[in-house]
Design an enzyme around this catalytic site. Structure first.
Site, short mmCIF file in Angstrom:
data_model
loop_
_atom_site.label_atom_id
_atom_site.label_comp_id
_atom_site.label_asym_id
_atom_site.label_seq_id
_atom_site.Cartn_x
_atom_site.Cartn_y
_atom_site.Cartn_z
N GLU A 16 9.87 -5.92 9.04
CA GLU A 16 9.58 -5.40 7.70
C GLU A 16 10.53 -4.23 7.42
O GLU A 16 10.50 -3.23 8.15
CB GLU A 16 8.13 -4.94 7.63
N THR A 59 6.44 -1.06 1.95
CA THR A 59 6.25 0.06 1.04
C THR A 59 6.69 -0.33 -0.37
O THR A 59 7.38 0.42 -1.07
CB THR A 59 7.00 1.33 1.51
N LYS A 110 -3.62 -5.71 4.49
CA LYS A 110 -3.10 -4.74 5.45
C LYS A 110 -4.08 -3.58 5.59
O LYS A 110 -4.33 -2.85 4.63
CB LYS A 110 -1.74 -4.21 4.99
#
Length: 213
Positions: free
Chosen positions: A43, A70, A130
């Site tokens: 990621e 993000t 998440k």
């Protein structure tokens, strides 16, 4: 790759290396070690300088399943998807990202820290939820408690994952287990390429052991 297959492969592999480095060179150095170690998911967070170019490079190389992290806006998601990201991760409950990702065939993983937030993400069509920061909300025990009322949910965990608890997260049912950016950067700085590869291989071994037990 179709988003359902991305999730299924993540469930087989579990580990996701999260990169939040100061330079694009450091990000690519971490990615090389990740690929060599056997970890298959990475990621790249939006704060990394040249993040979109890094995603594009890694997607083109084809050694890793590459996602963007993000991500807080639809425009950020679209840019990452155009660069080749196969999954989009947010630290917060960004439900508007779900249709953007699904239109592109990518998995969407918004963040949550409470049962109410997790249910909202699931109802909006999130592929995984998440749990962040996982260590602050209860770690593996929190996941086990969530499995009671929400057995159909799939979770990614981020925050506080280490060699001492990665097996616990596998056994608690985490689909994705994030290896933190600070840990990866510090290990690369202290132990260089070979040391980071060895450390990540240890995580891979522990996950394999937990899945067989």
């Amino acid at each position: 790759m179709e988003r359902g297959e991305i999730v299924r492969e993540m469930e087989r592999r579990r580990l996701v290396a999260v990169v939040r480095s100061r330079t694009s060179e450091d990000a690519l150095a971490i990615a090389r070690a990740v690929a060599e170690s056997g970890v298959k998911f990475i990621e790249i967070t939006s704060s990394v300088p040249g993040a979109l170019d890094i995603i594009r490079t890694l997607a083109r190389q084809g050694q890793l399943r590459v996602g963007a992290g993000t991500v807080l806006t639809k425009e950020q998601a679209r840019q990452a998807l155009e660069a080749g990201a196969e999954f989009i991760v947010a630290p917060t409950l960004e439900l508007e990202l779900v249709p953007v990702c699904h239109e592109a065939g990518a998995a969407c993983i918004p963040g949550a820290a409470t049962p109410t937030e997790a249910l909202a993400a699931h109802r909006a069509g999130a592929d995984l939820v998440k749990i962040f920061p996982a260590d602050c909300v209860g770690g593996p025990l929190f996941l086990r408690q969530m499995a009671g009322p929400f057995p159909e949910m799939r979770f990614m965990v981020s925050g506080g994952v280490g060699l001492d608890n990665v097996k616990d997260y596998v056994q608690a049912g985490a689909t994705g287990i994030c290896l933190g950016s600070a840990y990866l950067a510090a290990t690369l700085a202290q132990k260089r390429h070979g040391g980071l590869v060895n450390e990540l291989q240890h995580f891979v071994k522990l996950v394999d052991e937990a899945q067989r037990s």
